[in-house]
Design a protein around this motif. Structure first.
Motif, PDB file in Angstrom:
ATOM      1  N   PRO A   9      49.760  32.792  54.980  1.00 42.85           N
ATOM      2  CA  PRO A   9      49.249  31.458  54.657  1.00 42.85           C
ATOM      3  C   PRO A   9      47.747  31.293  54.910  1.00 42.85           C
ATOM      4  O   PRO A   9      47.143  30.357  54.401  1.00 42.85           O
ATOM      5  CB  PRO A   9      50.056  30.545  55.585  1.00 42.85           C
ATOM      6  N   ASN A  10      47.146  32.200  55.679  1.00 44.56           N
ATOM      7  CA  ASN A  10      45.704  32.122  55.907  1.00 44.56           C
ATOM      8  C   ASN A  10      44.954  33.267  55.240  1.00 44.56           C
ATOM      9  O   ASN A  10      43.781  33.506  55.522  1.00 44.56           O
ATOM     10  CB  ASN A  10      45.398  32.126  57.407  1.00 44.56           C
ATOM     11  N   SER A  11      45.656  34.012  54.385  1.00 47.11           N
ATOM     12  CA  SER A  11      45.028  35.169  53.763  1.00 47.11           C
ATOM     13  C   SER A  11      43.844  34.758  52.894  1.00 47.11           C
ATOM     14  O   SER A  11      43.957  33.882  52.025  1.00 47.11           O
ATOM     15  CB  SER A  11      46.081  35.890  52.911  1.00 47.11           C
ATOM     16  N   ALA A  12      42.689  35.397  53.124  1.00 44.92           N
ATOM     17  CA  ALA A  12      41.500  35.106  52.309  1.00 44.92           C
ATOM     18  C   ALA A  12      41.738  35.536  50.875  1.00 44.92           C
ATOM     19  O   ALA A  12      41.312  34.871  49.922  1.00 44.92           O
ATOM     20  CB  ALA A  12      40.284  35.824  52.898  1.00 44.92           C
ATOM     21  N   GLU A  13      42.455  36.656  50.724  1.00 43.93           N
ATOM     22  CA  GLU A  13      42.757  37.158  49.378  1.00 43.93           C
ATOM     23  C   GLU A  13      43.586  36.136  48.600  1.00 43.93           C
ATOM     24  O   GLU A  13      43.325  35.853  47.430  1.00 43.93           O
ATOM     25  CB  GLU A  13      43.521  38.484  49.508  1.00 43.93           C
ATOM     26  N   LEU A  14      44.593  35.566  49.302  1.00 47.72           N
ATOM     27  CA  LEU A  14      45.443  34.567  48.641  1.00 47.72           C
ATOM     28  C   LEU A  14      44.623  33.327  48.282  1.00 47.72           C
ATOM     29  O   LEU A  14      44.757  32.776  47.187  1.00 47.72           O
ATOM     30  CB  LEU A  14      46.621  34.192  49.545  1.00 47.72           C
ATOM     31  N   ALA A  15      43.752  32.902  49.204  1.00 44.42           N
ATOM     32  CA  ALA A  15      42.932  31.711  48.941  1.00 44.42           C
ATOM     33  C   ALA A  15      42.051  31.923  47.707  1.00 44.42           C
ATOM     34  O   ALA A  15      41.944  31.049  46.842  1.00 44.42           O
ATOM     35  CB  ALA A  15      42.087  31.375  50.163  1.00 44.42           C
ATOM     36  N   ASP A  16      41.434  33.098  47.609  1.00 40.91           N
ATOM     37  CA  ASP A  16      40.592  33.408  46.439  1.00 40.91           C
ATOM     38  C   ASP A  16      41.418  33.375  45.158  1.00 40.91           C
ATOM     39  O   ASP A  16      41.006  32.810  44.145  1.00 40.91           O
ATOM     40  CB  ASP A  16      39.970  34.808  46.585  1.00 40.91           C
ATOM     41  N   THR A  17      42.599  34.035  45.221  1.00 39.96           N
ATOM     42  CA  THR A  17      43.460  34.108  44.038  1.00 39.96           C
ATOM     43  C   THR A  17      43.872  32.712  43.593  1.00 39.96           C
ATOM     44  O   THR A  17      43.858  32.396  42.394  1.00 39.96           O
ATOM     45  CB  THR A  17      44.710  34.953  44.347  1.00 39.96           C
ATOM     46  N   VAL A  18      44.259  31.876  44.566  1.00 39.46           N
ATOM     47  CA  VAL A  18      44.688  30.509  44.242  1.00 39.46           C
ATOM     48  C   VAL A  18      43.558  29.750  43.558  1.00 39.46           C
ATOM     49  O   VAL A  18      43.761  29.077  42.537  1.00 39.46           O
ATOM     50  CB  VAL A  18      45.155  29.783  45.524  1.00 39.46           C
ATOM     51  N   ALA A  19      42.333  29.884  44.096  1.00 46.68           N
ATOM     52  CA  ALA A  19      41.191  29.163  43.523  1.00 46.68           C
ATOM     53  C   ALA A  19      40.932  29.624  42.087  1.00 46.68           C
ATOM     54  O   ALA A  19      40.704  28.806  41.184  1.00 46.68           O
ATOM     55  CB  ALA A  19      39.960  29.376  44.390  1.00 46.68           C
ATOM     56  N   GLN A  20      40.988  30.944  41.862  1.00 43.07           N
ATOM     57  CA  GLN A  20      40.764  31.471  40.507  1.00 43.07           C
ATOM     58  C   GLN A  20      41.830  30.985  39.532  1.00 43.07           C
ATOM     59  O   GLN A  20      41.535  30.587  38.405  1.00 43.07           O
ATOM     60  CB  GLN A  20      40.792  33.005  40.530  1.00 43.07           C
ATOM     61  N   ARG A  21      43.108  31.030  40.014  1.00 45.36           N
ATOM     62  CA  ARG A  21      44.201  30.596  39.132  1.00 45.36           C
ATOM     63  C   ARG A  21      44.042  29.121  38.780  1.00 45.36           C
ATOM     64  O   ARG A  21      44.261  28.716  37.639  1.00 45.36           O
ATOM     65  CB  ARG A  21      45.551  30.812  39.824  1.00 45.36           C
ATOM     66  N   ARG A  22      43.643  28.317  39.762  1.00 47.58           N
ATOM     67  CA  ARG A  22      43.501  26.883  39.525  1.00 47.58           C
ATOM     68  C   ARG A  22      42.465  26.624  38.420  1.00 47.58           C
ATOM     69  O   ARG A  22      42.708  25.852  37.490  1.00 47.58           O
ATOM     70  CB  ARG A  22      43.096  26.170  40.816  1.00 47.58           C
ATOM     71  N   THR A  23      41.320  27.311  38.526  1.00 49.33           N
ATOM     72  CA  THR A  23      40.275  27.151  37.518  1.00 49.33           C
ATOM     73  C   THR A  23      40.786  27.582  36.144  1.00 49.33           C
ATOM     74  O   THR A  23      40.599  26.886  35.134  1.00 49.33           O
ATOM     75  CB  THR A  23      39.060  28.010  37.908  1.00 49.33           C
ATOM     76  N   ALA A  24      41.474  28.742  36.120  1.00 51.09           N
ATOM     77  CA  ALA A  24      41.944  29.292  34.846  1.00 51.09           C
ATOM     78  C   ALA A  24      42.993  28.386  34.210  1.00 51.09           C
ATOM     79  O   ALA A  24      42.922  28.102  33.000  1.00 51.09           O
ATOM     80  CB  ALA A  24      42.505  30.691  35.061  1.00 51.09           C
ATOM     81  N   VAL A  25      43.949  27.921  35.010  1.00 50.29           N
ATOM     82  CA  VAL A  25      45.029  27.084  34.467  1.00 50.29           C
ATOM     83  C   VAL A  25      44.464  25.764  33.961  1.00 50.29           C
ATOM     84  O   VAL A  25      44.844  25.276  32.882  1.00 50.29           O
ATOM     85  CB  VAL A  25      46.122  26.844  35.545  1.00 50.29           C
ATOM     86  N   ALA A  26      43.517  25.180  34.722  1.00 48.36           N
ATOM     87  CA  ALA A  26      42.926  23.906  34.314  1.00 48.36           C
ATOM     88  C   ALA A  26      42.184  24.066  32.988  1.00 48.36           C
ATOM     89  O   ALA A  26      42.335  23.252  32.074  1.00 48.36           O
ATOM     90  CB  ALA A  26      41.985  23.395  35.398  1.00 48.36           C
ATOM     91  N   ALA A  27      41.403  25.152  32.866  1.00 53.12           N
ATOM     92  CA  ALA A  27      40.630  25.371  31.644  1.00 53.12           C
ATOM     93  C   ALA A  27      41.560  25.634  30.457  1.00 53.12           C
ATOM     94  O   ALA A  27      41.369  25.088  29.370  1.00 53.12           O
ATOM     95  CB  ALA A  27      39.678  26.555  31.841  1.00 53.12           C
TER      96      ALA A  27
END
Lengths: 553, 200
Positions: free
Chosen positions: B99-117
């Motif tokens: 739940p605190n993984s930096a890798e997961l946080a990065d992935t989530v942020a990228q997915r959010r941008t991609a899905v929104a666009a």
């Protein structure tokens, strides 16, 4: 309806179902272990096995029978995995590599079902059915047999006989596990769990890609996997895999299956010792601990702790949409409170404090309600410790169910409660202290320590669930965790059967005004406190370095 | 009375396990397979689904990727949740990131941008299940919220009114079992099959 309200209604339905079933099932199980009559099919089994069902075994013989089944079970399962390519229904799988085959053999025989391998790419159907599923039955039956021996130790007086292990193991299967498994299989097939002998097919997906749709006798294995608190999934994703857990109600039914026998055994215990209130007190302790645990898990998961979880907007990493948060929390709690270790959500991705609850559940020694048989015998040993503590307070020789708890009894009970923590903490320390151990961690920092601690806690307590990020299919972890599982299962069994032998040799001490009543809330409260204090103090330092450090940072 | 010789117990154990292997390891699963194939043959075989012309395209229980050969999402289809195993039926499982993984946080942020666009919606409207990988890697479902932000894009791509797409979403939505077990979800493969069938 709000998600949280629906979540608690699910719990309500589960509690009602368990409450309704535990009486008839608990009474039936008591009859299984006390009835003098053998079924015709059972007589055939005894003849094929070459044992006399009428013989009453002394405790060392009882113990040797139980251990012999386990040792031979490990060898046979190891062999099956190593030669699977030569047998039918191998689905083209290669022989399992030696350290992995050892780990898996020990894992299934000890009722742990830790899985270093991925089922769909390692085990052919024959090994799944004739190897793994057989041990799902037998290891659960061994747990029940050991419990039966311990309860007889309390019931019998002035004898060195504990019953017949072959009869107890056979009847646990013919009268309890197999009939329940048949019913559970049918229910799950109707719910969409697959049950076939296909080796799987490759299909072209709607988008033009390719996907493998696996096959296999999944439902029949899933049924005994939950009922026997085993937990080893047919597929790598375990009960989160849509072919094992197709719908939410099937997943809730699986939670029911893995709790139903452990929660009815206190009733069996009360029946066998001739005082149902004694069983009720134990059940009360189990239910109290389970309620606290489930509440904490549900609250921690709903609060979605962790930086990545917050960013995502919910604890959905490693969770299936159809199950939702509350059912995932319920499953994670139930599987770690018993010795099951099946999962419908990925524990490594639980929130920091949610993961700690899962870890702590196992550290309790899996006594609330614990594995089939093993949960109650663990709780009864803790009850012995609780009575001893009460005796120290008032300066009386402690007694439980009319049996005096002297030096030898307390030595065995003390060794019992020290065994698992020793295995877990030494194992974790060795892993953290060696390069081979550290190499397996996926996450770094406190979460990495938690991955290793979780693995040894799970193995030592014969749970089998994992923080899946740990790369455990290495020679180091296969060997070390295999040892932890074997010691965590068989050392306690030796101590429990020996304790049963000592207790049976005693006469019965009459109840006097000075006897501490063990069917009242005062005793239940004391026992709860003993469980929490013994465990809490043992593990607090390492919990502080792992999940607490992560959850509070 | 049993002899105290330990060898005797081992011999009995070998024979007991052979009996168990035949009865529990072969008899039980085969009998259960026979029963399952009679009472629920389609479910027992994996709830396979096919297109209008009868071609089997997967299982209604298993999620699959609606992406092109390069992994880019196909805009005419509703999209599944991210899968840690690329919807591989031989390798089910999750990411196992903490739940605190930096890798997961990065992935989530990228997915959010991609899905929104991709769907033309604000990032705040992207639900959690759209940016997180499932437990099995084969999750057949998405939340009704994730389906809702995809309706406009799919109807635009297919040139059909949003109301018709919305009707199909509703038909592919499963509520909580008995009204309170689990969580509501939309079966993405069923929905996309219905889209192809009903709306070309």
């Amino acid at each position: 309806m709000s998600g949280a309200a629906a979540g608690w209604l699910q719990v309500g339905l589960l509690v009602v179902a368990l409450a309704v079933v535990h009486k008839p099932l608990g009474d039936w199980t008591a009859r299984v272990f006390t009835s003098p009559a053998h079924w015709r099919a059972e007589k055939l089994v005894y003849r094929a096995v070459g044992v006399d069902p009428g013989s009453d075994q002394r405790w060392p013989v009882y113990l040797r029978s139980v251990l012999a089944v386990s040792v031979v079970g490990v060898l046979l399962l190891y062999l099956l995995q190593r030669v699977q390519g030569l047998l039918p229904l191998d689905n083209g799988m290669a022989p399992v590599e030696p350290s992995s085959a050892w780990n898996t053999a020990v894992s299934f025989v000890t009722n742990t079902n830790w899985q270093g391998y991925a089922g769909e790419s390692t085990m052919g159907h024959l090994v799944q059915m004739a190897g793994l599923a057989v041990q799902n039955f037998v290891s659960a039956a061994v747990g029940l047999a050991v419990l039966a021996a311990l309860v007889r130790g309390f019931v019998r007086q002035g004898t060195d006989r504990l019953g017949n292990a072959w009869v107890d193991i056979t009847r646990s299967i013919t009268r309890l596990l197999l009939p329940l498994a048949v019913v559970a299989t049918v229910v799950m097939v109707l719910g969409g769990v697959v049950q076939n002998l296909h080796s799987g097919t490759d299909v072209t997906t709607l988008a033009g890609g390719s996907q493998f749709v696996p096959g296999g006798p999944v439902a029949s294995q899933e049924a005994i996997k939950e009922l026997g608190t085993n937990g080893g999934g047919f597929f790598n994703a375990n009960s989160a895999h849509p072919f094992e857990g197709p719908t939410a109600w099937v997943s809730l039914f699986q939670v029911f299956l893995l709790l139903v026998i452990p929660f009815s055994l206190p009733r069996t215990f009360g029946r066998m010792v001739g005082d149902r209130k004694q069983g009720f007190a134990i059940l009360g302790v189990m239910a109290t601990l389970a309620t606290i645990s489930l509440t904490l898990m549900t609250v921690f998961q709903a609060r979605a702790g962790g930086a990545a979880t917050q960013l995502a907007g919910g604890a959905l990493e490693g969770q299936e949409v159809r199950f939702g948060g509350p059912l995932s929390s319920l499953f994670a709690t139930a599987t770690t409170l018993t010795s099951t270790g099946a999962i419908n959500t990925q524990h490594d991705s639980l929130t920091p404090l949610g993961g700690m609850v899962a870890l702590f559940n196992m550290m309790l020694g899996e006594v609330a309600p614990g594995g089939v048989g093993s949960g109650l015998y663990g709780m009864l040993v803790l009850a012995v410790v609780a009575v001893f503590v009460a005796g120290l307070m008032v300066g009386r020789t402690p007694e439980y169910l009319g049996k005096k708890l002297g030096r030898r009894e307390m030595t065995l009970a003390s060794l019992y409660i020290l065994t698992t923590p020793t295995i877990v903490l030494v194992g974790t320390a060795v892993a953290i202290g060696t390069a081979a151990g550290r190499a397996g961690m996926l996450n770094d920092g406190p979460h990495g320590l938690t991955e290793v601690l979780y693995a040894f806690t799970s193995a030592g307590n014969n749970n089998g669930s994992a923080f899946g990020g740990l790369s455990a299919d290495t020679t180091f972890y296969n060997t070390a965790l295999g040892l932890a599982m074997a010691l965590g299962r068989f050392v306690p069994i030796v101590l429990v059967v020996a304790l049963a032998g000592r207790l049976a040799e005693q006469g019965r001490t009459p109840v006097t005004a000075g006897t501490f009543p063990t069917h009242r809330p005062l005793f239940a409260g004391l026992l709860t406190a003993v469980v929490l204090v013994v465990v809490g103090l043992t593990y607090f330092p390492v919990l502080a370095l792992g999940p607490l450090a992560e959850g509070l940072s | 009375m049993p002899s105290p010789r330990p060898g005797r117990q081992l011999v009995a154990a070998v024979r007991a396990l052979l009996v168990a292997t035949v009865v529990l390891g072969v008899g039980y699963p085969l009998a259960m397979t026979g029963i399952a194939q009679v009472i629920a043959p389609s479910a027992a075989d994996g709830s396979l689904v096919s297109t209008a012309d009868g071609t089997v395209v997967g299982s209604s229980l298993l999620g699959q990727g609606f992406v092109d050969a390069d992994g880019a999402p196909l805009p005419q289809y509703f999209q599944s949740r991210p899968s840690a195993s690329d919807w591989d039926g031989r390798a089910s499982g999750g990411s196992n990131l903490g739940p605190n993984s930096a890798e997961l946080a990065d992935t989530v942020a990228q997915r959010r941008t991609a899905v929104a666009a991709f769907n033309g919606v604000p990032e705040a409207d992207v639900p959690a299940d759209a940016v997180t990988a499932s437990a099995s890697g084969l999750d057949p479902g998405i939340s009704p919220a994730y389906a809702a932000i995809q309706v406009a894009r799919v109807s635009r791509e297919r040139g059909v009114p949003e109301a018709e797409v919305q009707q199909l979403v509703a038909a592919a939505t499963t509520g909580r079992d008995l009204g309170f077990i689990g969580a509501p979800y939309v079966d993405v493969l069923e929905l996309n099959l219905a889209l192809d069938r009903e709306l070309g």
